[in-house]
Design an enzyme around this catalytic site. Structure first.
Site, short mmCIF file in Angstrom:
data_model
loop_
_atom_site.label_atom_id
_atom_site.label_comp_id
_atom_site.label_asym_id
_atom_site.label_seq_id
_atom_site.Cartn_x
_atom_site.Cartn_y
_atom_site.Cartn_z
N GLU A 1 40.05 -7.42 -17.63
CA GLU A 1 41.62 -8.79 -16.86
C GLU A 1 42.25 -8.57 -15.44
O GLU A 1 42.17 -7.17 -15.15
CB GLU A 1 42.39 -8.00 -18.10
CG GLU A 1 42.17 -7.50 -19.08
CD GLU A 1 43.40 -8.10 -20.73
OE1 GLU A 1 44.35 -8.16 -20.12
OE2 GLU A 1 42.64 -8.75 -21.61
N CYS B 1 50.83 -9.21 -13.78
CA CYS B 1 49.41 -10.33 -13.24
C CYS B 1 49.71 -11.79 -13.32
O CYS B 1 48.93 -13.10 -13.49
CB CYS B 1 48.22 -9.61 -14.10
SG CYS B 1 48.86 -9.68 -16.16
P1 NAD Z 1 42.12 -2.31 -8.28
O1 NAD Z 1 40.94 -2.79 -9.04
O2 NAD Z 1 42.20 -1.89 -6.61
O3 NAD Z 1 41.58 -0.87 -9.06
C1 NAD Z 1 41.83 -0.76 -10.68
C2 NAD Z 1 41.56 0.04 -11.16
O4 NAD Z 1 39.56 0.52 -10.95
C3 NAD Z 1 41.74 1.77 -11.06
O5 NAD Z 1 42.14 2.33 -11.36
C4 NAD Z 1 41.17 2.32 -9.78
O6 NAD Z 1 41.04 3.41 -9.79
C5 NAD Z 1 39.93 1.94 -10.12
N1 NAD Z 1 38.28 1.43 -9.59
C6 NAD Z 1 38.69 0.97 -8.34
N2 NAD Z 1 37.09 0.87 -7.78
C7 NAD Z 1 36.22 1.09 -8.92
C8 NAD Z 1 34.80 1.64 -9.45
N3 NAD Z 1 34.51 0.71 -8.05
N4 NAD Z 1 34.52 1.73 -10.56
C9 NAD Z 1 35.46 1.72 -11.03
N5 NAD Z 1 36.56 1.91 -11.07
C10 NAD Z 1 37.28 1.67 -9.94
O7 NAD Z 1 43.45 -2.94 -8.90
P2 NAD Z 1 45.18 -2.54 -9.20
O8 NAD Z 1 45.41 -2.79 -7.38
O9 NAD Z 1 44.78 -1.22 -10.03
O10 NAD Z 1 45.82 -3.43 -9.73
C11 NAD Z 1 46.08 -4.76 -9.59
C12 NAD Z 1 45.01 -6.28 -10.01
O11 NAD Z 1 45.38 -5.77 -11.64
C13 NAD Z 1 46.11 -7.27 -9.40
O12 NAD Z 1 44.62 -8.41 -9.32
C14 NAD Z 1 46.52 -7.74 -11.09
O13 NAD Z 1 46.78 -9.41 -10.96
C15 NAD Z 1 45.66 -6.97 -11.91
N6 NAD Z 1 46.32 -7.31 -13.45
C16 NAD Z 1 45.15 -8.24 -14.07
C17 NAD Z 1 46.28 -8.02 -15.26
C18 NAD Z 1 45.36 -8.99 -16.41
O14 NAD Z 1 45.91 -9.02 -17.81
N7 NAD Z 1 45.44 -9.78 -16.08
C19 NAD Z 1 47.22 -6.96 -15.66
C20 NAD Z 1 47.68 -6.39 -14.81
C21 NAD Z 1 47.21 -5.95 -13.47
#
Ligand code: NAD
Length: 457
Positions: free
Chosen positions: A229, A263
């Site tokens: 997502e 999001c």
């Molecule tokens: P992010 O991708 O920076 O981090 C998300 C998660 O991934 C964190 O827990 C992080 O520690 C982990 N992570 C980072 N690198 C990783 C790796 N190499 N392997 C595995 N895990 C790893 O995103 P964010 O800043 O936490 O969230 C913001 C983003 O999320 C925005 O783009 C937003 O639109 C999206 N979002 C989407 C939805 C949806 O329902 N579509 C909902 C909420 C947020």
């Protein structure tokens, strides 16, 4: 064990340090979850439902302190933290109410001693790597149906919402979910990456496109269930027959709620030339009326930017737009610290040559573009690699339906925006992701349908 430091983005102060996981502890926790899952799946569904009902009661009981914790670690205005927790209750009720009909074994054929049945079995041990912007919503969209359907869950909250993640774990355990059936993993990206190395049966991710793509590559050859997502660049079109004032007030909220860090925030607005000036005037006035300040204050609408690096993204988008001829009506700059602050920003006279109309902003900035008619609006709405939500404002329902059915997005809005319902599937087209949460499909997603061919002797 190393420690993860937690900071308050509103003032930069460290508010906690919690023991962090490493590759060895992630492996050990996965082994515990694997061992515990069969007994959890064997428990009657009524017992698993009762755990979630008790969890709900714990959330209600602790709502004020949970809201304060979320606000302190994410900078979300306190009223919005309460809104998220109150909104969660309806989602929990939906999952508890629907899990039985969705997962009941079905006889789909019966003739001449031959029966065919579909049974829904849990996936097994699932991982959930989560985002910080709505940590209760996005966490529980996965955790709760996963647990209800008999899975064990390894949950890595975002490093920017770790205290909230640990609260979720505490309350689930208090509610009777065994310690080894729901396990939190604490840490940054490498801890998420360590989880991907484990033998798990499904991975449910919420976060950015960049991380989602990395995860898809890491698990690609393992054929596990994968849901991503991801982000969006959600457009809305205001037609020539819409009320520009009402649309502007609604969309200003849709763009700026949660400091634009949703999001499904409205990220691009197209306005018919007939309504453009009136729309922009009301939009700017409405945004100027939003109070920026201490997220713990009851009257704060714009809070802190949770992740400091996002300030660079916002600066770059505004500079790029201004250099290419956009008009800045308000904001357009960082606000003084300590902490991470950005002024609510409205740009008009924008076009698709500008980053602000192409890439996710994830902050309190918005571009408003003038269009000459429906065909141009639809073309521009579809000129994106994302496809999470899209909307249209018009009093004419038939026109809205005709327009929206041409737009590539998982959720479509008529005269509303920035809205999620537990009854409807939440999914993205294109780079907004694969798979879905919520709705009955978002319960089924945590099960494997198994086919039974039964011939009576
Ligand atoms: P992010 O991708 O920076 O981090 C998300 C998660 O991934 C964190 O827990 C992080 O520690 C982990 N992570 C980072 N690198 C990783 C790796 N190499 N392997 C595995 N895990 C790893 O995103 P964010 O800043 O936490 O969230 C913001 C983003 O999320 C925005 O783009 C937003 O639109 C999206 N979002 C989407 C939805 C949806 O329902 N579509 C909902 C909420 C947020």
């Amino acid at each position: 064990m190393s420690q993860l430091a937690i900071h308050n983005p509103a003032n930069g102060e460290q508010i906690a340090a919690v023991p962090a996981d490493d590759a060895a502890s992630v492996a050990a926790k996965t082994a515990r979850a694997r061992a515990a899952q069969p007994a959890w799946a064997a428990r009657p569904l009524a017992e698993r439902k009762a755990c979630i009902e008790r969890f709900r009661a714990c959330v209600v009981r602790d709502l004020e302190s949970l809201a304060a914790t979320m606000t302190r670690e994410t900078g979300k205005p306190i009223k919005m933290s309460r809104n998220e927790l109150n909104g969660l209750l309806g989602r929990l009720d939906f999952f508890v109410g629907m899990v039985e009909p969705v997962t009941a074994t079905e006889t789909v054929y019966e003739e001449g001693g031959m029966k065919e049945r579909i049974e829904h079995v849990p996936l097994g041990v699932v991982g959930n790597i989560s985002a910080w912007n709505y940590p209760w919503f996005v966490g529980c969209n996965v955790i709760v149906p996963a647990l209800l359907t008999g899975n064990a869950v390894l949950y890595k909250p975002s490093e920017y919402a770790t205290l909230t993640g640990l609260e979720i774990a505490r309350l689930l355990h208090e509610a009777g979910v065994p310690d080894d059936v729901f396990i939190a993993l604490v840490g940054t990206g490498p801890v998420g990456a360590a989880l991907l190395e484990q033998k798990i049966d499904g991975l449910f991710f919420t976060g950015s496109y960049a991380t989602g793509a990395r995860i898809a590559q890491a698990v690609g050859s393992r054929f596990m269930k994968l849901q991503l997502e991801l982000g969006g660049k959600d457009p809305t079109y205001v037609c020539d027959d819409a009320d520009p004032k009402a649309a502007a007030e609604s969309l200003a909220d849709g763009a700026m709620y949660n400091t634009g860090q949703s999001c499904c925030s409205v990220e691009r607005i197209y306005v018919h030339e007939k309504n453009y000036d009136a729309f922009v005037a009301t939009f700017v006035d409405t945004v100027k009326g939003f109070k920026t300040g201490d997220p713990m204050s009851e009257d704060t609408y714009i809070g802190a930017i949770t992740r400091a690096p996002q300030l660079d993204v916002l600066d770059a988008q505004v500079a790029d737009a201004k250099a290419k001829g956009a008009r800045l009506h308000t904001g357009g700059q960082r606000l003084p610290g300590p902490g991470n602050w950005y002024a609510a920003t409205v740009l008009s006279n924008v076009d698709h040559g500008m980053e602000v109309m192409k890439e996710e902003s994830f902050g309190p900035i918005i571009g408003i573009q003038k269009v000459s008619g429906d065909a141009e609006a639809v073309r521009l709405m579809n000129d994106t690699r994302y496809g999470l939500t899209a909307g249209v404002y018009t009093p004419d329902g038939k026109r809205a339906q005709a327009l929206m059915s041409q737009v590539n997005a998982g959720s479509l809005y008529w005269n509303c925006c920035d809205r999620v319902s537990p009854r409807l599937p939440w999914s993205g087209f294109g780079d907004s992701g694969v798979g879905l949460t919520l709705s009955t499909y978002g319960i089924e997603a945590f099960t494997r349908p198994r086919a039974w061919h039964l011939r009576s002797p």
